[in-house]
Scaffold this active site. Structure first.
Site, PDB file in Angstrom:
ATOM      1  N   GLY A  78       0.838  -1.192   0.000  1.00 24.18           N
ATOM      2  CA  GLY A  78       0.000   0.000   0.000  1.00 24.18           C
ATOM      3  C   GLY A  78       0.871   1.238   0.000  1.00 24.18           C
ATOM      4  O   GLY A  78       2.031   1.190   0.425  1.00 24.18           O
ATOM      5  N   GLN A  83       3.099   9.927   1.105  1.00 24.05           N
ATOM      6  CA  GLN A  83       4.396   9.258   1.097  1.00 24.05           C
ATOM      7  C   GLN A  83       5.213   9.563  -0.156  1.00 24.05           C
ATOM      8  O   GLN A  83       6.387   9.217  -0.221  1.00 24.05           O
ATOM      9  CB  GLN A  83       4.204   7.735   1.240  1.00 24.05           C
ATOM     10  CG  GLN A  83       3.595   7.357   2.583  1.00 24.05           C
ATOM     11  CD  GLN A  83       3.378   5.866   2.688  1.00 24.05           C
ATOM     12  OE1 GLN A  83       2.436   5.328   2.125  1.00 24.05           O
ATOM     13  NE2 GLN A  83       4.269   5.188   3.395  1.00 24.05           N
ATOM     14  N   CYS A 123       5.717   0.207   7.940  1.00 22.16           N
ATOM     15  CA  CYS A 123       5.346   1.309   7.061  1.00 22.16           C
ATOM     16  C   CYS A 123       6.540   1.656   6.178  1.00 22.16           C
ATOM     17  O   CYS A 123       7.671   1.696   6.661  1.00 22.16           O
ATOM     18  CB  CYS A 123       4.929   2.509   7.910  1.00 22.16           C
ATOM     19  SG  CYS A 123       4.494   3.962   6.955  1.00 22.16           S
ATOM     20  N   LEU A 124       6.294   1.901   4.899  1.00 19.86           N
ATOM     21  CA  LEU A 124       7.386   2.236   3.981  1.00 19.86           C
ATOM     22  C   LEU A 124       8.082   3.531   4.372  1.00 19.86           C
ATOM     23  O   LEU A 124       9.187   3.796   3.933  1.00 19.86           O
ATOM     24  CB  LEU A 124       6.857   2.332   2.547  1.00 19.86           C
ATOM     25  CG  LEU A 124       6.406   1.018   1.900  1.00 19.86           C
ATOM     26  CD1 LEU A 124       5.781   1.275   0.541  1.00 19.86           C
ATOM     27  CD2 LEU A 124       7.558   0.045   1.761  1.00 19.86           C
ATOM     28  N   HIS A 165      -4.723   1.740   7.239  1.00 27.74           N
ATOM     29  CA  HIS A 165      -3.364   2.271   7.421  1.00 27.74           C
ATOM     30  C   HIS A 165      -3.118   3.419   6.441  1.00 27.74           C
ATOM     31  O   HIS A 165      -2.629   4.478   6.815  1.00 27.74           O
ATOM     32  CB  HIS A 165      -2.352   1.133   7.211  1.00 27.74           C
ATOM     33  CG  HIS A 165      -0.919   1.546   7.237  1.00 27.74           C
ATOM     34  ND1 HIS A 165      -0.046   1.152   8.224  1.00 27.74           N
ATOM     35  CD2 HIS A 165      -0.194   2.323   6.395  1.00 27.74           C
ATOM     36  CE1 HIS A 165       1.147   1.675   7.987  1.00 27.74           C
ATOM     37  NE2 HIS A 165       1.087   2.392   6.866  1.00 27.74           N
ATOM     38  N   GLU A 166      -3.480   3.191   5.167  1.00 26.47           N
ATOM     39  CA  GLU A 166      -3.233   4.220   4.150  1.00 26.47           C
ATOM     40  C   GLU A 166      -4.151   5.422   4.366  1.00 26.47           C
ATOM     41  O   GLU A 166      -3.751   6.568   4.142  1.00 26.47           O
ATOM     42  CB  GLU A 166      -3.423   3.645   2.746  1.00 26.47           C
ATOM     43  CG  GLU A 166      -2.575   2.410   2.412  1.00 26.47           C
ATOM     44  CD  GLU A 166      -1.097   2.573   2.712  1.00 26.47           C
ATOM     45  OE1 GLU A 166      -0.599   3.712   2.714  1.00 26.47           O
ATOM     46  OE2 GLU A 166      -0.423   1.557   2.975  1.00 26.47           O
ATOM     47  N   HIS A 169      -2.671   7.730   6.768  1.00 25.78           N
ATOM     48  CA  HIS A 169      -1.656   8.607   6.163  1.00 25.78           C
ATOM     49  C   HIS A 169      -2.315   9.876   5.624  1.00 25.78           C
ATOM     50  O   HIS A 169      -1.781  10.978   5.769  1.00 25.78           O
ATOM     51  CB  HIS A 169      -0.943   7.903   5.005  1.00 25.78           C
ATOM     52  CG  HIS A 169       0.204   7.022   5.418  1.00 25.78           C
ATOM     53  ND1 HIS A 169       1.295   7.496   6.110  1.00 25.78           N
ATOM     54  CD2 HIS A 169       0.443   5.703   5.208  1.00 25.78           C
ATOM     55  CE1 HIS A 169       2.150   6.490   6.316  1.00 25.78           C
ATOM     56  NE2 HIS A 169       1.659   5.404   5.782  1.00 25.78           N
TER      57      HIS A 169
HETATM   58 ZN    ZN Z   1       2.508   3.585   5.974  1.00 20.38          ZN
END
Ligand code: ZN
Length: 199
Positions: A78, A83, A123-124, A165-166, A169
């Protein structure tokens, strides 16, 4: 899971994709290059809210395609617009390796289950961090696609978790804000150490 890539029998990560011990060197290099293009913890864009998208044009669809590609290269499942430094309400996800990428524009949670579940997420944008996050198991989400068409998604389990989660963000919320005080402290230590090593 959250944006990371789930590995067999290992805790899932959401937009991450950490922990690939035997990753093919070429894949690992591609992943590092992709991660370098993803906004990392400390950048205020991750704490900011995205704006609703009102124009559904080729530029938006190109942005969706770019985000999908970046997510794939980062071995994530995701990715939210914050991000990649864009304060827009747009996210992409792909829970199964073979499933098509889903892009949600202006997503809104219409309903979420009382039933909650704790699961480890990464998380990225938070390299090396894994924390427990409690979230509803089922959600119903209204969103638009890249053409502005309305869509309704009923998701459970991993898919529901990634979407939430996204969506966090898009509101400037990170998994650090959703975990226990102890785990947050530990995660902050990890992030600080990484910054020091990189410096
Ligand atoms: Zn994340």
């Amino acid at each position: 899971m959250s944006d990371e890539h789930p590995q067999d029998a290992e805790p899932l990560e959401a937009d991450t994709g950490e922990r690939e011990p035997q990753l093919d060197p070429e894949l690992a290099a591609r992943r590092r290059a992709a991660l370098a293009r993803i906004v990392q913890f400390g950048d205020p864009v991750l704490k900011s809210k995205g704006q609703d998208i009102t124009v559904f044009d080729d530029a938006l669809r190109a942005e969706i395609a770019r985000m999908a590609e970046l997510m794939d290269e980062a071995l994530g499942i995701g990715l939210a617009a914050n991000q990649v430094g864009r304060l827009k309400r747009l996210l992409v996800y792909k829970v199964e390796p073979d499933s098509p990428v889903q892009a949600l524009v202006n997503p809104r949670i219409e309903w979420s289950s009382k039933e909650q579940e704790v699961f480890e997420e990464g998380c990225l944008s938070l390299s090396g961090v894994l924390v427990d996050v409690e979230r509803p198991v089922h959600v119903r989400v209204r969103a638009q696609d890249g053409n502005g068409e309305g869509m309704l998604i009923e998701a459970s389990g991993l898919e529901a978790r990634v979407i939430q989660h996204e969506m966090d963000h898009l509101d400037g919320v990170l998994i650090l804000d959703r975990t226990s005080r102890d785990q947050r402290k530990q995660a902050m230590r990890t992030l600080r150490e990484q910054l020091e090593t990189a410096a």
